[in-house]
Design an enzyme around this catalytic site. Sequence first.
Site: not given
Length: 282
Positions: A144, A157
């Site tokens: 990401s 995350y």
Amino acid sequence: MTPSGELRPAIVVIGASRGIGKAIAEVAARERTIVVLVARSAEGLAAVAANVKASGAEAYVLALDLIARDAAAALETFLSENGLYCDVLVNSAGYGLRGGATILKYDEQLGMVDLNIRALTDLTLRFLPGMVARRRGGVLNLSSIASFTPGPYMALYYASKGFVRSFSQSLHYELRRSGVAVTCVAPGPVATEFLEKSGANRAALFKILPKLDAVYVAEQAWRGLRSGRRLVIPGISAKLAAFIAATLPSAIMVPLIGRLQQRSGDPCPCGSGKKFKECCGR
């Protein structure tokens, strides 16, 4: 299995029931090969399998809880029993949680480590040696844009995606002359249910960045893998965000991310039980 008893190559897509994993499976199916779809939801996989078959590819479905410690071994057994081997591995399963690390549920945070890091590592290390021995194949790991900076209020995350990017780029270098491609894709926000489930859609940061289409991300990722690229960052906005994150010092970047991800109405991360604005946000 071929008439001679040889195993057939398959593209194995982890997290194929929805989102980017689903889109990558359907893009890969255009090669009219064998696609093995793996996720926890059998119902979701059935719908994707129908789309894969409609593209002219063969589809195999395995409903599997990837957090289970024996998940990778179960997948390897499934492939063998169906006369297949993993030629390309796509690691797209993962989830995120927004909130203070001391407030979010302990078990859910450890589950994120298990799925985003441990399961991806287990699968990658299990199937890579065979690819290297055959001198063909590849691994596509989903990271990401969050991997380029620490991320207060989504601490685990961001950290997990940082691991994926670092791990993937290291493997890319190690295997650069092996005939095996290892590619990391690091998109910005993508218009999937991840934003709603993680709570990220309520943070200012994810409202500022444009949402990418999952199919566009999948096509960019697949093209990058097939061309042997180390890192794919789909979209101009994501490339710009990655450049800013790499350029700004952490003393500026970390507080900025924290402010953009924390809402005044959220519970205070100090654990007081009060709203952030009424407690540490004053």
